[in-house]
Design an enzyme around this catalytic site. Structure first.
Site, PDB file in Angstrom:
ATOM      1  N   ARG A 141       0.972  -1.153   0.015  1.00  0.00           N
ATOM      2  CA  ARG A 141      -0.205   0.074   0.090  1.00  0.00           C
ATOM      3  C   ARG A 141       1.023   1.133  -0.042  1.00  0.00           C
ATOM      4  O   ARG A 141       1.890   1.248   0.549  1.00  0.00           O
ATOM      5  CB  ARG A 141      -0.877   0.033   1.298  1.00  0.00           C
ATOM      6  CG  ARG A 141      -1.851  -1.108   1.326  1.00  0.00           C
ATOM      7  CD  ARG A 141      -2.811  -1.193   2.478  1.00  0.00           C
ATOM      8  NE  ARG A 141      -3.620  -2.232   2.639  1.00  0.00           N
ATOM      9  CZ  ARG A 141      -3.539  -3.259   3.099  1.00  0.00           C
ATOM     10  NH1 ARG A 141      -2.239  -3.572   3.871  1.00  0.00           N
ATOM     11  NH2 ARG A 141      -4.121  -4.585   3.484  1.00  0.00           N
TER      12      ARG A 141
ATOM     13  N   TYR B  20      -9.757 -10.080  -8.179  1.00  0.00           N
ATOM     14  CA  TYR B  20      -8.896 -10.430  -9.208  1.00  0.00           C
ATOM     15  C   TYR B  20      -9.259 -11.508  -9.872  1.00  0.00           C
ATOM     16  O   TYR B  20      -8.468 -12.206 -10.703  1.00  0.00           O
ATOM     17  CB  TYR B  20      -7.295 -10.534  -8.750  1.00  0.00           C
ATOM     18  CG  TYR B  20      -6.737  -9.450  -7.976  1.00  0.00           C
ATOM     19  CD1 TYR B  20      -6.645  -8.000  -8.815  1.00  0.00           C
ATOM     20  CD2 TYR B  20      -6.856  -9.123  -6.622  1.00  0.00           C
ATOM     21  CE1 TYR B  20      -6.159  -7.019  -8.247  1.00  0.00           C
ATOM     22  CE2 TYR B  20      -6.177  -7.969  -6.088  1.00  0.00           C
ATOM     23  CZ  TYR B  20      -6.035  -7.002  -6.792  1.00  0.00           C
ATOM     24  OH  TYR B  20      -5.542  -5.653  -6.346  1.00  0.00           O
TER      25      TYR B  20
ATOM     26  N   HIS C 125      -2.268   2.966  -6.186  1.00  0.00           N
ATOM     27  CA  HIS C 125      -3.236   1.769  -5.841  1.00  0.00           C
ATOM     28  C   HIS C 125      -3.378   1.046  -7.253  1.00  0.00           C
ATOM     29  O   HIS C 125      -3.476  -0.036  -7.153  1.00  0.00           O
ATOM     30  CB  HIS C 125      -4.551   2.219  -5.427  1.00  0.00           C
ATOM     31  CG  HIS C 125      -5.178   1.325  -4.521  1.00  0.00           C
ATOM     32  ND1 HIS C 125      -4.714   0.860  -3.660  1.00  0.00           N
ATOM     33  CD2 HIS C 125      -6.418   0.347  -4.886  1.00  0.00           C
ATOM     34  CE1 HIS C 125      -5.671  -0.339  -2.813  1.00  0.00           C
ATOM     35  NE2 HIS C 125      -6.709  -0.332  -3.737  1.00  0.00           N
TER      36      HIS C 125
ATOM     37  N   HIS D  84      -4.007  -8.915   2.806  1.00  0.00           N
ATOM     38  CA  HIS D  84      -5.758  -9.024   2.737  1.00  0.00           C
ATOM     39  C   HIS D  84      -6.012 -10.065   4.046  1.00  0.00           C
ATOM     40  O   HIS D  84      -5.346 -10.988   3.905  1.00  0.00           O
ATOM     41  CB  HIS D  84      -6.083  -9.411   1.426  1.00  0.00           C
ATOM     42  CG  HIS D  84      -6.280  -8.413   0.572  1.00  0.00           C
ATOM     43  ND1 HIS D  84      -6.483  -8.800  -0.977  1.00  0.00           N
ATOM     44  CD2 HIS D  84      -6.200  -6.971   0.587  1.00  0.00           C
ATOM     45  CE1 HIS D  84      -6.350  -7.770  -1.634  1.00  0.00           C
ATOM     46  NE2 HIS D  84      -6.127  -6.580  -0.643  1.00  0.00           N
TER      47      HIS D  84
ATOM     48  N   LYS E 131      -2.570  -2.748   7.792  1.00  0.00           N
ATOM     49  CA  LYS E 131      -3.790  -2.369   8.356  1.00  0.00           C
ATOM     50  C   LYS E 131      -4.058  -3.301   9.540  1.00  0.00           C
ATOM     51  O   LYS E 131      -3.492  -4.623   9.545  1.00  0.00           O
ATOM     52  CB  LYS E 131      -4.887  -2.743   7.379  1.00  0.00           C
ATOM     53  CG  LYS E 131      -5.161  -1.637   6.294  1.00  0.00           C
ATOM     54  CD  LYS E 131      -6.304  -1.725   5.552  1.00  0.00           C
ATOM     55  CE  LYS E 131      -6.514  -0.696   4.478  1.00  0.00           C
ATOM     56  NZ  LYS E 131      -7.874  -0.719   3.845  1.00  0.00           N
TER      57      LYS E 131
ATOM     58  N   ARG F 167      -0.493  -1.367  -7.319  1.00  0.00           N
ATOM     59  CA  ARG F 167      -0.780  -2.414  -6.450  1.00  0.00           C
ATOM     60  C   ARG F 167      -1.589  -3.414  -7.112  1.00  0.00           C
ATOM     61  O   ARG F 167      -1.458  -4.547  -7.052  1.00  0.00           O
ATOM     62  CB  ARG F 167      -1.476  -1.740  -5.383  1.00  0.00           C
ATOM     63  CG  ARG F 167      -1.984  -2.850  -4.102  1.00  0.00           C
ATOM     64  CD  ARG F 167      -2.063  -2.084  -3.191  1.00  0.00           C
ATOM     65  NE  ARG F 167      -3.005  -3.070  -1.827  1.00  0.00           N
ATOM     66  CZ  ARG F 167      -2.543  -3.672  -1.196  1.00  0.00           C
ATOM     67  NH1 ARG F 167      -1.158  -4.042  -0.815  1.00  0.00           N
ATOM     68  NH2 ARG F 167      -3.479  -4.323  -0.292  1.00  0.00           N
TER      69      ARG F 167
END
Length: 319
Positions: free
Chosen positions: A166, A298, A263, A289, A190, A266
């Site tokens: 990120r 994806y 992004h 994730h 995160k 990414r």
């Protein structure tokens, strides 16, 4: 009959709403903006219930489903309806936990189906053009300061595309990432969770060149907390500044600026890995994730690859 407020909602309902919002603020640290959104969504739900002679305490599973139908009739997008369902679910869980209700009527309600947008992705050729343009800008720089700025952008770009980090993680890389023998970075993402991301040979070389130019420009070994500090007084390179530099680079590479962002790179990292045979679970880990469902945006890439495999290898497809 429950006492009514001027707006038609029961006083008891308003009391429950205020208690819920107080809990969200005190126990979960919800921001004023978040609390305002909850209030707006739940007041709309309360108005719907009042219109049917109900309130938070008497709403049933059928009433919650009827409210979702009402949102659809009113033209609410699936994403907006899903947000309102999330708010009323949390309210009903709160009322159940507080003993106001003996059940949670929203527990088994299915949310509206949301269309998952296919992420914007650059082709491998376009990413190659970006990288080549960044490299050319380093060699074409007329001054030491311009060369340093170009080298920083090239290092940022190489590292981002090599790792899929990120942008917030990228600009927060510590100075220790400049070690020549470093093959893997520990990134804090995160939820304060750590994960390992690889550094390719190209990204390590780009970082080493940038650090060497910094040393020449500053006349000493680079110091400070960050690997990619700003060249101004702020000390930290912002995400916005990097995004602007990246769009300028895209224009120079002949790619519309609107199609390029940190992004998007990414997304390109993940898509290109899958196109070349990577496992979805591995890509999930590299991206950081928490849930595989997030990585499944994806799957269109996997579907294209499967169609290509069938077209190339199935005997009937060839005929």
């Amino acid at each position: 009959m429950a006492a009514k407020s001027k707006g038609g909602r029961s006083l008891a309902g308003l009391h429950h709403l205020e208690a819920f919002l107080e809990m969200m603020s005190a126990e979960r640290g919800a921001s004023p903006h978040t609390l305002s959104s909850y209030r707006r969504d739940l007041e709309d739900y309360a108005d719907f219930l009042v219109g049917h002679g109900l309130d938070f305490e008497r709403a049933t599973l059928a009433d919650v489903r009827a409210y979702l139908v009402d949102l659809e009739v009113r033209g609410f997008a699936a994403s907006s309806a899903a947000r309102r369902l999330s708010a009323l679910r949390q309210l009903h869980r709160f009322l159940f936990a507080e003993g106001v209700r003996a059940d949670d009527p929203s527990g088994i309600v299915e949310g509206p189906k949301r269309k998952v947008p296919i992420p914007k992705v650059l082709s491998e050729a376009e990413v190659d053009r970006l990288l080549a343009t960044a490299e050319a800008n380093v060699g074409a720089a007329k001054t030491a300061a311009a060369a340093l700025r170009a080298a920083r952008l090239a290092a940022l770009l190489e590292t981002l595309y090599a790792s899929g980090m990120r942008v917030s993680e990228l600009v927060a890389l510590p100075s220790s990432a400049a070690r020549a023998d470093l093959r893997v970075l520990i990134v804090r993402g995160k939820g304060n969770k750590e994960r390992m991301v690889p550094l390719t040979g190209r990204s390590r070389e780009a970082i080493a060149r940038y650090v060497a130019l910094r040393r020449e420009h500053e006349g000493k070994a680079p110091s400070g907390q960050w690997l990619f500090p700003s060249f101004g007084d702020s000390g930290t390179l912002t995400r916005q500044a990097f995004a602007r530099d990246l769009k300028d680079l895209a224009v120079a590479a002949g790619i519309p600026a609107a199609r390029v962002s940190p992004h998007v790179l990414r997304h390109a990292f993940a898509s290109h890995l899958l196109q070349n045979g990577a496992d979805l679970r591995i890509v999930q880990q590299l991206l950081g994730h928490a849930d595989i469902s997030t990585t499944q945006i994806y799957t269109h890439v996997l579907e294209e690859r499967l169609r290509a495999l069938v077209a190339e290898h199935h005997p009937l497809a060839k005929s």
